[in-house]
Design a protein around this motif. Sequence first.
Motif, PDB file in Angstrom:
ATOM      1  N   SER A 150       0.710  -1.013   0.233  1.00  0.00           N
ATOM      2  CA  SER A 150       0.151  -0.083   0.097  1.00  0.00           C
ATOM      3  C   SER A 150       0.783   1.055  -0.210  1.00  0.00           C
ATOM      4  CB  SER A 150      -0.581  -0.036   1.443  1.00  0.00           C
ATOM      5  OG  SER A 150      -1.167   1.529   1.275  1.00  0.00           O
ATOM      6  N   GLU A 151       0.653   2.084  -0.723  1.00  0.00           N
ATOM      7  CA  GLU A 151       1.949   3.526  -1.129  1.00  0.00           C
ATOM      8  C   GLU A 151       0.923   4.554  -0.443  1.00  0.00           C
ATOM      9  OE1 GLU A 151       3.948   6.007  -4.313  1.00  0.00           O
ATOM     10  OE2 GLU A 151       2.386   4.546  -4.950  1.00  0.00           O
ATOM     11  N   ASN A 152      -0.110   4.101   0.225  1.00  0.00           N
ATOM     12  CA  ASN A 152      -0.723   5.095   0.769  1.00  0.00           C
ATOM     13  C   ASN A 152      -0.594   4.967   2.312  1.00  0.00           C
ATOM     14  OD1 ASN A 152      -2.127   6.484  -1.419  1.00  0.00           O
ATOM     15  ND2 ASN A 152      -4.304   5.058  -0.461  1.00  0.00           N
ATOM     16  N   ALA A 153      -0.434   3.778   2.793  1.00  0.00           N
ATOM     17  CA  ALA A 153       0.683   3.297   3.753  1.00  0.00           C
ATOM     18  C   ALA A 153       2.060   4.255   4.173  1.00  0.00           C
ATOM     19  CB  ALA A 153       0.287   2.125   4.334  1.00  0.00           C
ATOM     20  N   ARG A 154       2.520   3.319   3.282  1.00  0.00           N
ATOM     21  CA  ARG A 154       4.067   3.737   3.119  1.00  0.00           C
ATOM     22  C   ARG A 154       4.141   5.671   3.372  1.00  0.00           C
ATOM     23  NH1 ARG A 154       5.634   2.480  -2.599  1.00  0.00           N
ATOM     24  NH2 ARG A 154       4.422   0.595  -2.166  1.00  0.00           N
ATOM     25  N   LEU A 155       3.181   6.472   2.603  1.00  0.00           N
ATOM     26  CA  LEU A 155       3.550   8.043   2.959  1.00  0.00           C
ATOM     27  C   LEU A 155       2.753   8.256   4.351  1.00  0.00           C
ATOM     28  CD1 LEU A 155       2.712   8.871  -0.707  1.00  0.00           C
ATOM     29  CD2 LEU A 155       4.045   8.547   0.565  1.00  0.00           C
ATOM     30  N   ALA A 156       1.973   7.600   4.915  1.00  0.00           N
ATOM     31  CA  ALA A 156       1.053   7.762   6.044  1.00  0.00           C
ATOM     32  C   ALA A 156       1.816   7.835   6.976  1.00  0.00           C
ATOM     33  CB  ALA A 156      -0.212   7.142   5.838  1.00  0.00           C
ATOM     34  N   LEU A 157       3.085   6.852   7.240  1.00  0.00           N
ATOM     35  CA  LEU A 157       3.933   6.626   7.654  1.00  0.00           C
ATOM     36  C   LEU A 157       5.002   7.253   7.888  1.00  0.00           C
ATOM     37  CD1 LEU A 157       3.414   2.493   7.547  1.00  0.00           C
ATOM     38  CD2 LEU A 157       2.606   3.593   9.693  1.00  0.00           C
ATOM     39  N   CYS A 158       5.587   7.449   6.724  1.00  0.00           N
ATOM     40  CA  CYS A 158       6.176   8.021   6.636  1.00  0.00           C
ATOM     41  C   CYS A 158       6.168   9.729   7.124  1.00  0.00           C
ATOM     42  CB  CYS A 158       7.546   7.960   5.251  1.00  0.00           C
ATOM     43  SG  CYS A 158       8.452   7.067   5.161  1.00  0.00           S
ATOM     44  N   GLU A 159       5.230  10.002   6.737  1.00  0.00           N
ATOM     45  CA  GLU A 159       4.712  11.719   7.366  1.00  0.00           C
ATOM     46  C   GLU A 159       4.422  11.761   8.200  1.00  0.00           C
ATOM     47  OE1 GLU A 159       1.959  13.094   4.025  1.00  0.00           O
ATOM     48  OE2 GLU A 159       3.898  12.014   2.657  1.00  0.00           O
ATOM     49  N   HIS A 160       4.371  10.431   9.229  1.00  0.00           N
ATOM     50  CA  HIS A 160       3.649  10.726  10.384  1.00  0.00           C
ATOM     51  C   HIS A 160       4.436  11.104  12.008  1.00  0.00           C
ATOM     52  CE1 HIS A 160       1.965  10.007  14.900  1.00  0.00           C
ATOM     53  NE2 HIS A 160       0.549   9.455  13.699  1.00  0.00           N
ATOM     54  N   PRO A 161       4.218  12.690  12.353  1.00  0.00           N
ATOM     55  CA  PRO A 161       5.664  13.213  13.095  1.00  0.00           C
ATOM     56  C   PRO A 161       6.280  12.576  14.298  1.00  0.00           C
ATOM     57  CG  PRO A 161       3.276  14.292  13.598  1.00  0.00           C
ATOM     58  CD  PRO A 161       3.108  13.049  12.010  1.00  0.00           C
ATOM     59  N   GLN A 162       4.891  11.268  15.206  1.00  0.00           N
ATOM     60  CA  GLN A 162       5.535  11.223  16.478  1.00  0.00           C
ATOM     61  C   GLN A 162       6.652   9.316  15.948  1.00  0.00           C
ATOM     62  OE1 GLN A 162       2.061  11.639  17.246  1.00  0.00           O
ATOM     63  NE2 GLN A 162       2.379  13.735  17.760  1.00  0.00           N
ATOM     64  N   TRP A 163       5.642   9.166  14.773  1.00  0.00           N
ATOM     65  CA  TRP A 163       6.260   7.704  14.590  1.00  0.00           C
ATOM     66  C   TRP A 163       7.818   7.439  13.755  1.00  0.00           C
ATOM     67  CZ3 TRP A 163       1.422   6.628  12.732  1.00  0.00           C
ATOM     68  CH2 TRP A 163       0.078   5.641  13.516  1.00  0.00           C
ATOM     69  N   THR A 164       7.596   8.348  13.025  1.00  0.00           N
ATOM     70  CA  THR A 164       9.145   8.365  11.998  1.00  0.00           C
ATOM     71  C   THR A 164       9.937   7.516  11.874  1.00  0.00           C
ATOM     72  OG1 THR A 164      10.719   9.555  14.015  1.00  0.00           O
ATOM     73  CG2 THR A 164       9.651  11.128  12.955  1.00  0.00           C
ATOM     74  N   PRO A 165       9.079   6.443  11.322  1.00  0.00           N
ATOM     75  CA  PRO A 165       9.660   4.812  11.233  1.00  0.00           C
ATOM     76  C   PRO A 165      10.944   4.965  10.817  1.00  0.00           C
ATOM     77  CG  PRO A 165       7.892   4.673  10.038  1.00  0.00           C
ATOM     78  CD  PRO A 165       8.212   6.070  10.576  1.00  0.00           C
ATOM     79  N   ILE A 166      11.233   5.642   9.803  1.00  0.00           N
ATOM     80  CA  ILE A 166      12.422   5.678   9.230  1.00  0.00           C
ATOM     81  C   ILE A 166      13.714   5.889  10.430  1.00  0.00           C
ATOM     82  CG2 ILE A 166      13.907   6.626   7.352  1.00  0.00           C
ATOM     83  CD1 ILE A 166      11.197   6.336   5.213  1.00  0.00           C
ATOM     84  N   VAL A 167      13.901   7.232  10.476  1.00  0.00           N
ATOM     85  CA  VAL A 167      14.611   7.500  11.427  1.00  0.00           C
ATOM     86  C   VAL A 167      15.121   6.737  12.847  1.00  0.00           C
ATOM     87  CG1 VAL A 167      15.484   9.723  13.313  1.00  0.00           C
ATOM     88  CG2 VAL A 167      14.121   9.723  11.853  1.00  0.00           C
TER      89      VAL A 167
END
Length: 1992
Positions: free
Chosen positions: A611-628
């Motif tokens: 899901s591309e939507n999920a990809r973008l939503a998670l990445c842009e989430h200010p608290q979770w910052t999964p990639i960092v």
Amino acid sequence: MAAQMAVNSGASLWGPLKELWETVDDAILRKQLESVHLLDLQLKKHKPTFLSLFKNPPKSAEQREKVRKASTEGIAIQGQQGSRLLPEQLLTEAFILSDLFDIGELAALELLLAGEQQQPQFPGLTRGLVAILLYWDGKLCMANSLRTLIQSRHGKTFTLDLSGELVALTTRFTDELMSQGLTKRVLTLVSEISVTREFERLQKERGLGNEKHRKEVSDLIKECRQALADSLFLWTCQSPLTKDDTLALIGHLETVTAQADGSLDSVNLALVMALLYCLDVSFIEQGTEDREDLLQALPLLTERQYVSAVHSRLMDGQSWKLPGLQAVCRLAWALTLRVLSQLPQGSALVEFTEADEVLADQALLGDVFLFMKDGMLGCESLAQEEFYIRRLHSLITDFLALMPMKVKQLRNRADEDARLVHMSLQMDSELPSSLRKDLDHLMVLIGDFYSKDTFGLELGLEFWCPTESLQHTSLHGSYLGMALQRPPHKQVVLSKFVRQMGDLLPSTLYMSYLRMLKGLANGPQCAHYCFSLLKTNGAAHSDNIQGVSGSPVSWEHFFHSIMLYHENLRRDLPNPDAAQYRHLPIRGITQRELEGLTSFFQLLTTIVTWSENARLALCEHPQWTPIVVMLGLLQCSVPPILKSELLHCLAAFGKSPEIAASLWQSLEYTQILQTVRAPGQRQTAGIEVELSEIESSCEEYPLTRSFCHLISTLVESSMPVNLGAGLRAPGFQPYLNFLRDCVFLPFPTRAYRRPAEKWEVADSVLEVFHKLLQDYEPQPSDFIQETVEFQGEQIPAHKPPGHSILFHLLNDSPMLALCLSLLEEGVRQLDTYTPFPGKKHLESSVLHCLCLLDLALQKEVVFMDLLRESQASLIVSPLEQLLQGVSSQTRRADHIVNIARYLYHSSSNPEAAFQSAKILRRIANYPNIQIRLVGDFIHNQAVSDKLMAGFVECLDNEEAEEGTETEDDLDPQKKVARIRHETQIHILNLLITSLELKSPNLALYLLGYEVKKPVSSTNLQDQGVLGCPRSCLHAILSLLQRGTEKRSGPVLTQQAPHLAELCYQVIYQLCACPDTSGPTMRYLRTSQDFLFSHLQHLPFILEGNQIAALSQMSWLMKTAAIELRVTSLNRQRSHTQRLISLLLDDQPRPHHAVDGEMGMEEETRAVSGFLHFDTVSKVRRKLLSVLDAIDFSQDMPELLQLDFFERAQIEQVISNCEHINEQGHTVCNVKLLHKVLVAEVNALQGMAAIGQRPLLMEEVNSILQQVVERNRVRRSLSAKRHALRSWRSLVETLLTACPSDLIPADDRQLIIRDLLLDLHDKVLSEDAAGELMPVVAGAVFTLTAQLSQSVLSEQQQGVGSEPSSGFASIANSALHLILRKLLDFILCTGGGYQRLRAHLYGSLLYYLQIAQKPEEPDTLQSGKAMWERLTAPEDGFSKLQRENLAIIESYGKALMEIVCRDACDGHEISRMLALAVLDRILSIDRQNQWLVYICNSGYLRSLVESLRQDDAALQSLLTPQPPLLKPLYIYESKMALLTRVAKTCQGAVDLLRCGLVAQLIECQVFDMVPDSDSHRVMRDPSGFIPTPMDRYRQILLPTLRLLQVILTSTSINHQQGAAQVLQWLIVHADTIQSLLRCQEFSMAALQELSLLTGIISKTALPGVLEMGGDVKSPALMEFQGHINRFQRLCLSLLGRLAGNERERLLKQAEITAPGESAEQREEIEVAMQQVCANIMEYCQTLLLQSSAQAQFSICLFSPSGSEPAGRDGGRADMSSSLPSMAYSRVPSLGLVLYLLKNSAADFFRFHQSHRQNLGKLQSLDQLPPEELKELCQGLVLGPGGVEKISSVQRSLLAKRRLVQLINNRAKLLALCSYVIETCLFVLWRHLEYYLLHCAPTDSKSSLLPGADLFRSRLTDASLVELHASGGRGLGMSRVSRQDLDSLKTDMAAGFGEALQRKLVEVEGLYSQVRSRYTFIQALVRRIRGLLRQSKS
């Protein structure tokens, strides 16, 4: 009995079964309608075989005896006459085979014979081994047929979309089989046949060959079992089994055991599924239209015993060998009962349906879910069969939906167990033994089951019930696409299950639940729902009792936990320089936590992947910052396995380009791979250390693999150029270095705990290289060393990664060496044919290596060109040369051989074979490598056989299918079929390319020609004959021959048009190449009857791909043309005749029916043929129907309509992107154009541009579509042109090269008529494409030429009998039609196409030639009177000519305009032909309409004035080595036309008016007579270019002829012409006088003289000067002088020619050219007579003009009567009284007398010869052959020419020669008679003067003064005074009496009785016959009188 004992050479256990399978396959799977009828026949024939499935024919003593005697008495073989003796060895093998398989002896023998026949298909195997393959292949065909027949049945699960008739047929047939106990037979066979048992038996009898054979046999046996099991499965899918059959199936399953890993094998899985479908009632819910019928047929509802029997069998307490399997069956039965209990019919079955709970419990106790996961999901074939998946899905979902209480129980039990576990952990006691993990297993099963979705069914969607809040735009909250509708009950229940299981989840189920979610999130929509669930979970529970973290299964909870881990672990970050780095205790993460984290990251990866939507939503989430956080964790010390999951997860995020770009920067920042060294840092950190220190020592490399995977994903998504800028030299280079130097190069030498991982590592790193090289396009900037500034100093910048990889591949680098050794290792492993760990990844790595080599070969040319231009200091070698290097392992140069060996594995590895073929094809372009390659290929016989077999196998592959480009994402089977097809295409292109190079080349080796001996010595054989292996030629022919015996024609042309086209091209090239032509044509003709069998199916019509069809026909027709030529030359008349009648007949051929099938039309034809005898319908000639198939119209794409781009610029860009492709068409490279246009769009700046981007892209798209359409049109036109050219060459060969007697003349004319009319109709239609016109014009030209020849030869043969019906076999009306079409064609070409019109003018000339009257013999009979001639009926020629002219004139000015315009300027050939056409039309145009038009419209003046411009060009022609001869030819054509114009009085006057002579006077070329001797050296050896003198004559003679014609036409009333011509003579006087002084008389010189003297005789007269009128007297004097000089020269010329010179000349002609002497001599005779006649005429005219009476006449001859005597050809001997020098300028009268005598003698000689030849002509048939031969000799060139021609030709030639001789003699007779007459007149005039009027000078005076006087007068003033004074004084004062006396006596002696009689006879013989009265008699009388009178 003996009759039945004949052996079937096709093997009854194999051949007929193979045929059966092909019919079933055609009818059912390929859906060929025509095969249904055949299928019916086959099923009737094979019914017993089906009933006794797999039963072998029994042994018998009688058979054994018969076979034993076969070596002595022989044995009968079906279809062969007599019996055949078989070798003892074969019989021994037959007995072994018979015992081995327990089959009848004859059947065993048949198998061996078939094996022997099929042996070439299996190189390396003996006939016995092949027989074993055939035996099992026959069984497999049987099983496959059964399976396919059952699959086509009508039923409840699926349909194949077949016709009702076919389905009824197969259903009826299979029902019968089933009623005869098919199920039990299948179950018995499945349990009886086993690979191991069969192998043991075979091993004992040495029945197993090499590895490949073993694999093939085991595959066949496995496939047989599988097909049988599938038959049952497919049956139960469609229809239920009976009670007994169901019980038998259950009975079989009770005994089933599992494989070593606990899973079922695919055969047993099929049987389990069969039972599950037996118990399946789910179709009841799908309300299909035939539901009621299906319910009626369901024994579960209709038969109580059925239910009872099955129930009791499954409730039976006895346990099966696999309790898990028993549990599955019980669960299925329980669910079936539950469904039945809810149906109205179920009330009768209450006693059974109540047991469903019990059964379900028993199933759960049997660990049903565990078995489904391990035993069923573990089987590979589950994922490959859609209906297995659907059935298991319904089983799982039915359990959850139909038994909610059971599910609740499971949950409660799990909660209970969790508490027990928790307590025991608290108290540190042992775990309780009674724990059940049913719910755990169920969740894991759901997770694993839905995570594989091969067919993209997304069945997991049923677990997600869309809530209203999810009305997302892209997925309209759908249940399978039904929007906003209440979801079905089942879906609600299932989604509730998913949600409730997650509530208050016990920790023991945590991982299982995540695994279930991961499975259910598999798919774009599922992933979206799962993401939403985890989002809402967190939100709903945020204010829950559990405090901060919310539900443990939510994003909130997960990311919160990961942050905490990160916080904790970050504190422990080690110092990279600390020595204890390696021995860190991993604190903070327990094993259980590790598993939990792993499960979570896997779930996250799945959701983010889909899901591309999920990809973008998670990445842009200010608290979770999964990639960092994840990158942070990667820097901490966590186990490699977790890091690997983290990298996989990052890779999933990296699929979005926008995330990938920032991910690159983060990677660089976190230094996961250390790219920047801190100053003073001792050792590296990051992943490099992990690889070298940790993973290497653990011998496991998960981190490295996932890092490669991450890089691979990122490289694909986005490739930042300035990566790491500011910290180092920017670029990807450090990553590439790491992957190459630390991962790829050391991978073979590292240790691996799991052997498969070695190949996984290689695969993952090679994938990155492949992607990098694929995206790299060499640019000039890559070769300039750029620098970047870093910390104040300049450091070299990095090149693009693709550049670096390509550089390494173009050098002998470790990387290339490793790639090549990997290929060698790969092919070695594949040759073992055994499965080994990591096989899939090894194959993938090999594929990447092959792709790298292919890409390098593809890009190296541009790379090296740019490198050369840049002059950079890099050194690279072409890859094709590096590939010839020596391998380090084998110490041999076998790299290319290794690549080629992958073709041998095409069946298992189609992609590798495809790449291998592609590489070989690229290498084949280099001729120098080809020769070495052939050496490498044939160096080792075993390898050579394998390579050949590999190529052949690829070509033979039956699964290959031609597809279109758009099918990329279709099912894998189609994709593989397409790859196989592309492989075939590459191999054929390889052959085509190689055949163009010199031998030995690869193609010759692969096609089975000699490469060690001369190619032409090859003797091609069918495979297997004389040990000839199956070569690519055999493969190509068998591809093409498939279907040629059927009415539909070759199958390949329809199924794979492009492939067929290339196959035909290869065959054509083989036939066209001189070396291979002989052997190939012989083989095709004798063994294959190739051409006939293919040509009879022409034309090929392919809907939608006419381009390919045209190309196929083109190559085939070109080959046919060669065949016709060759068979004609070799006199193989029957072959030629057969092909000719096939192509040209318009009578229908009797079509041999196939397999006794007789079509309706044939039956009706047979009946009608019986009733009416002669009413045969005509059919279209094959050649014409081929022409019909070429569509002359071409739809052109309309112009581009552009809103944004500038049209002119776009057209410029398009033309820049054009290139010439392999077929030689100019096409536009669409990909390149796309790149350019997209770059242009991307370059636009500003907001407006961004807003309009979609519109711009749309326009780009329309441009690209337009270009694709243009390319198609170009290809289409090119194909049509090619087809037309081939058609034309075939037609031309048929008409010109084949023996003419094979096509009778009348047929020939009709055929040409049909061809011409059809061609014209097509080309004259409105929409015919102009590009095709030139080819058509060429064909029209040839056809018209042939028509003309045919009509002429017919007339020659049928002379005397005027054909009554029209002119020839072809009717006049047809001829007129052809003429009209021809003229229409000329008109429709209009202004352009001048070169094309050249052909049409040629055709028109040939056409007009038909009406030209042939030469007739001049019999000298005046025959009919003038009146009779005038009233005679019009003959055929004149009639046709008149009609032709009428047609031409009906076209009026338009036609005249075109022809005249072409005649005046343009292309040289067109001009010449246009001039010729004008000439021809003027010659027949009696009304002079064309002449008037030419004169009035100014074209004539233009032509005349152009002569002046031609002068310079003509002068240049006289240089020793001239430039082109074009000007000469045009000049000749022009003069011919002007001569034609001048032939009419009006025309001549017009010419004079246009100033023709004035133009000629100004031409200086006439004065440039070349020096004849100096150019002897410069002779053109070929004899084509004439010598300068000859060229000069070619310029002069036409002018002389023209002048002569003008003089003739204007002589009557118009002296103007003569005066002008005289002027021309005087201007060029020096030249003309030198020509008249001619030193040696050659043929050409004589012609020149005859014309010159002719002109002089008419112009150089005193009278003409007065005509000039205004000439002043000094000029008049000069002119007079010239005229006198002409007179003197003419007279001296007469002296030479009439004297003895003449004999010498004729002798000389015989010596110089003895071969051509007869004709040469005749021509010389004519020319000499003509010159004499002209001069005598001149004398006569001079005499007449000077005075009417003799006494005032001038004297031209001196009064001496003695004849010229000198034998040496000296001057004529003058009278003795004067010194000879005095008379040297004036010839004597004796010369005239001599000429008279000779002429009279000649006359009689010629007359006799004329009479003889006339006699011969009249009795031509009676002439002896020797005489005929002699007559032909002159007309046939070459020594043995006469021998070769046929008798008919010979008599035609003899006739032509006789007519030539007769006419030549007639001309000579006319000249002689004229010369005789003029001589007599001149004699008479002179004698009259000398004897009557001349007073002699005083005889007493001295001789000398007189002589002086004579000399001085003659020399000084020549003859001027003669004319001035009336010519008397001189003569009288200078002639002595003595002279007169001697004159008298000489004359009297010379002019004796005999001569007089002769002369009178001449008049009698000739003049009266010609009805022309001469003065010979009168003159003779007068001379006689004079002589007598003077005597007296």
